[in-house]
Design an enzyme around this catalytic site. Structure first.
Site, PDB file in Angstrom:
ATOM      1  N   ASP A  47       0.862  -1.181   0.000  1.00  0.00           N
ATOM      2  CA  ASP A  47       0.000   0.000   0.000  1.00  0.00           C
ATOM      3  C   ASP A  47       0.898   1.231   0.000  1.00  0.00           C
ATOM      4  OD1 ASP A  47      -2.156   1.664   0.112  1.00  0.00           O
ATOM      5  OD2 ASP A  47      -2.747   1.161   2.164  1.00  0.00           O
ATOM      6  N   ASP A 103      -2.566   2.487  -6.330  1.00  0.00           N
ATOM      7  CA  ASP A 103      -1.543   2.536  -5.276  1.00  0.00           C
ATOM      8  C   ASP A 103      -1.576   1.342  -4.321  1.00  0.00           C
ATOM      9  OD1 ASP A 103      -3.986   3.221  -4.167  1.00  0.00           O
ATOM     10  OD2 ASP A 103      -3.133   4.669  -2.762  1.00  0.00           O
ATOM     11  N   GLU A 104      -2.257   0.279  -4.694  1.00  0.00           N
ATOM     12  CA  GLU A 104      -2.440  -0.816  -3.739  1.00  0.00           C
ATOM     13  C   GLU A 104      -2.570  -2.138  -4.488  1.00  0.00           C
ATOM     14  OE1 GLU A 104      -5.657  -1.917  -0.190  1.00  0.00           O
ATOM     15  OE2 GLU A 104      -5.991  -0.210  -1.530  1.00  0.00           O
TER      16      GLU A 104
END
Length: 371
Positions: A16, A112-113
């Site tokens: 993350d 983003d993860e």
């Protein structure tokens, strides 16, 4: 029996990025470093919505999906920055390249993860912890960004672990530690336990995983309905879901099935805010705008309805998507029936142009994907 169990243990990493959009802006613009910034819509006029806030802003209570006007009230010195999704998308592509050095089993959840299954890793390192360290260091060295990582034997525990020591954290929760870890976890940290359910649990004297664990599966079902079976398993760290590669490339919308039924409009709106952010990111990734916004609702009895609204010009901004979804929800008299699933999608795109403008790059899109 023991060897059979060990054979089935997977090595899962959840990566993350730390305040991704805001961190990219601070990386590229030295004047923003160390300052409270929010990437998203301006608070002027009707006001926008915060997509991501820097850690300096989060100290004031500013968070994603919060109305920009409210964020400014909490932090009067907050600097608002318009999103640059082409830049974030390129950073995300480079991060994915770093992941792929170690495994092809990558399940992106957003820009983003992502989950990574490194049970069989390409470089034969063998240690998920070492792989997570290498990934974090590569992101830092090559992109000047930081990421937090959670490492465990399943997705649920790995995701919780990644959030424990942010920013720039790395947390490993091994098989022998999972149950004791879950026992210490506050009930509000469990996936699917919102504020209303957490308050109910606390009134029953249930404050931690250990408290939940003392109840039988039937007891949990009696007090919380069918979701009680979910609590029974998850408090023991049981999650058999596999990492699913390439899921993010198949969607022009997002939906989420909740482990407990939503009965209050404010709960539903809070979930719509999260879903709308995901939809917004996916639309930007594909360079899409749509003329029709559709809200999908599935009730506790599995009856399903959709409501939609069309516009004369394509829309793709977070504020408009979220506002429309909330209005569509309101038109259904939401507190009349318990809701188990909500989804938002955009359609009626006209011509779909791939973000890299290559005419031979076709994109297969399905209507929904899980958040």
């Amino acid at each position: 029996m023991e060897s059979e169990t060990n054979k089935k243990l997977r090595k899962i990493i959840h990566i993350d990025m730390d305040a991704f959009y805001a961190s990219v802006e601070q990386r590229d613009n030295p004047e923003y470093r160390g300052k409270a910034i929010a990437v998203g819509g301006s608070p002027e006029g009707r006001g926008g919505v915060v997509a991501t806030a820097s850690y300096e802003a989060r100290k004031f209570g500013v968070r994603s999906a919060m109305p920009s006007k409210r964020a400014l009230q909490l932090c009067p010195e907050l600097i608002f920055i318009r999103p640059r999704f082409d830049v974030y998308k390129e950073a995300s592509r480079k991060i994915r390249e770093i992941f792929s050095r170690h495994t092809d089993i990558i399940e992106p959840l957003s820009l983003d993860e992502a989950f990574l299954d490194v049970t069989e890793d390409k470089q034969q390192i063998g240690s998920a912890i070492e792989i997570a360290k290498l990934i974090k260091q590569a992101i830092k060295d090559e992109l000047q960004l930081t990421a937090s990582a959670g490492v465990s034997v399943n997705k649920f525990v790995a995701k919780i672990a990644s959030d424990l020591n942010k920013p720039d954290g790395l947390t490993f929760i091994g098989p022998s530690s999972i149950e004791s870890f879950m026992e210490k976890l506050p009930v509000e940290k469990f996936f699917g336990v919102g504020k209303v359910t957490a308050d109910k649990m606390k009134r029953m004297g249930l404050h931690t995983g250990a408290d939940l664990k003392r109840l039988s599966e039937n007891d949990l079902k009696t007090h919380f309905g069918k979701v009680g079976a979910f609590y029974y398993r998850i408090v023991r760290g049981i999650d058999e879901r596999e990492v699913q590669p390439h899921r993010e490339t198949k969607s022009l919308g997002a939906e989420d099935t909740f482990p407990y039924d939503l009965t209050r409009t404010e709960e539903m709106n809070a979930e719509l805010e999260k879903i709308a952010v995901t939809v917004y990111e996916r639309l930007k990734r594909y360079g899409l705008k749509g003329r029709t916004v559709t809200l999908k609702i599935k009730y506790s009895d599995f009856r399903q309805i959709t409501r939609n609204q069309s516009f004369p010009v394509p829309v793709g901004d977070l504020e408009k998507i979220l506002e429309t979804a909330k209005q569509l929800l309101l038109s259904t008299e939401p507190e009349d029936k318990p809701v188990r699933l909500l989804g938002i999608s955009l359609s009626n795109f006209g011509e779909i142009v791939p973000v890299n403008n290559r005419p031979d790059n076709t994109i297969q899109l399905s209507l929904f994907d899980d958040v």
